[in-house]
Design an enzyme around this catalytic site. Sequence first.
Site, PDB file in Angstrom:
ATOM      1  N   CYS A   6       0.823  -1.205   0.000  1.00 43.73           N
ATOM      2  CA  CYS A   6       0.000   0.000   0.000  1.00 43.73           C
ATOM      3  C   CYS A   6       0.859   1.258   0.000  1.00 43.73           C
ATOM      4  O   CYS A   6       0.424   2.298  -0.516  1.00 43.73           O
ATOM      5  CB  CYS A   6      -0.950  -0.004   1.203  1.00 43.73           C
ATOM      6  N   HIS A 112      -1.206   0.440   6.844  1.00 45.95           N
ATOM      7  CA  HIS A 112      -1.911   0.844   5.631  1.00 45.95           C
ATOM      8  C   HIS A 112      -1.675   2.323   5.353  1.00 45.95           C
ATOM      9  O   HIS A 112      -1.749   3.170   6.246  1.00 45.95           O
ATOM     10  CB  HIS A 112      -3.410   0.584   5.766  1.00 45.95           C
ATOM     11  N   ASN A 127      -7.698   5.907  -1.996  1.00 44.75           N
ATOM     12  CA  ASN A 127      -7.391   4.707  -1.216  1.00 44.75           C
ATOM     13  C   ASN A 127      -7.321   3.507  -2.156  1.00 44.75           C
ATOM     14  O   ASN A 127      -8.267   3.223  -2.906  1.00 44.75           O
ATOM     15  CB  ASN A 127      -8.467   4.497  -0.148  1.00 44.75           C
TER      16      ASN A 127
END
EC number: 3.4.19.12
Length: 356
Positions: A6, A112, A127
């Site tokens: 991520c 994350h 995202n």
Amino acid sequence: QEGSLCAQHCLNNLLQGEYFSPVELSSIAQQLDEEERMRMAEGGVSSEEYRTFLQQQPSVNMDDSGFFSIQVISNALKVWGLELILFNSPEYQRLGIDPINEKSFICNYKEHWFTVRKLGKQWFNLNSLLMGPELISDTYLALFLAQLQQEGYSIFVVKGDLPDCEADQLLQMIRVQQMQRPKLIGEEAAQSRDQRLPRSDVDQAIEVNHPFDGTGMLDEDEENFQRALALSRQEIDMEDEEADLRRAIQLSMQGSRQNELSGSLPQNVPQSSHSSQADALSSEELRRRRQAYFEKQQQQLQQQDQTPNLQDKATLSSSTPEPGEGGDMSEEDMLQAAMNMSLESVRNHLNSEEEK
């Protein structure tokens, strides 16, 4: 999103291009690890702190899952002349800058990372866990960032000029509207899988996890079921009772013709009705109520026999005159007497039901 990379997706979404690969970020992480090891060695390679540092995992800036630390992200952005400032730090809060006047933010919670960036004149949540960009209005941006902070996210303001990108140029000329929020990755696939699952498989899964043993019915459903069952039984009882009364009248009339009032007419009626009742009915409660009804009818007829002013009517309904005592009655008179007795019995029964 592939694996737990991520941080890589966060950087590439921020810069709007494939600028960093996992290998390049790993190289930055290894360089940071080496610099930290050299600083720890300055205090002596035999020191407790240095030995503890070496006993840690191979790297504090990355791991096998694809996670990269904030130091790796910060060093990667320095290549583009960009700097990260903690959003809720006292230094930044003293500046009093409205979030809508910034260009982008990087948000982190545990392992994350994701980007919130302004493209054109609108803000978007980029995202990598979403199926696509999520539009954020100017009035909702501050509330969105505050909500992230309450959920435990660390938010960093990206300072500096971001590289030009086609999306930013296009959205400078037009504004977009989003009717529905993009779903999370895997959410749509899970819903499609549930819809494709055959009904029989669903039923089998329910039976395996919650076998029906008669006690799993919801209380409300069971109460409604019992109420409907009681009403149905009540209607059946009423229909059976009405049919039984009609049968009693018919039997009493038949007994009047066939027996020519040779015996006690009230005795014939309950006997016939009781015989028919035993053949047609199976409910113990109905047998009990109807037996009580006929017994009450017989008692009323016996009381009529003992009443002086009803002597003629009682004699007519209870016995047939013997030859030589009053002569024979015609068949029409006997039929009329049986009908009068049956109607009287029905009226007495209805009166007794009303009193109950």
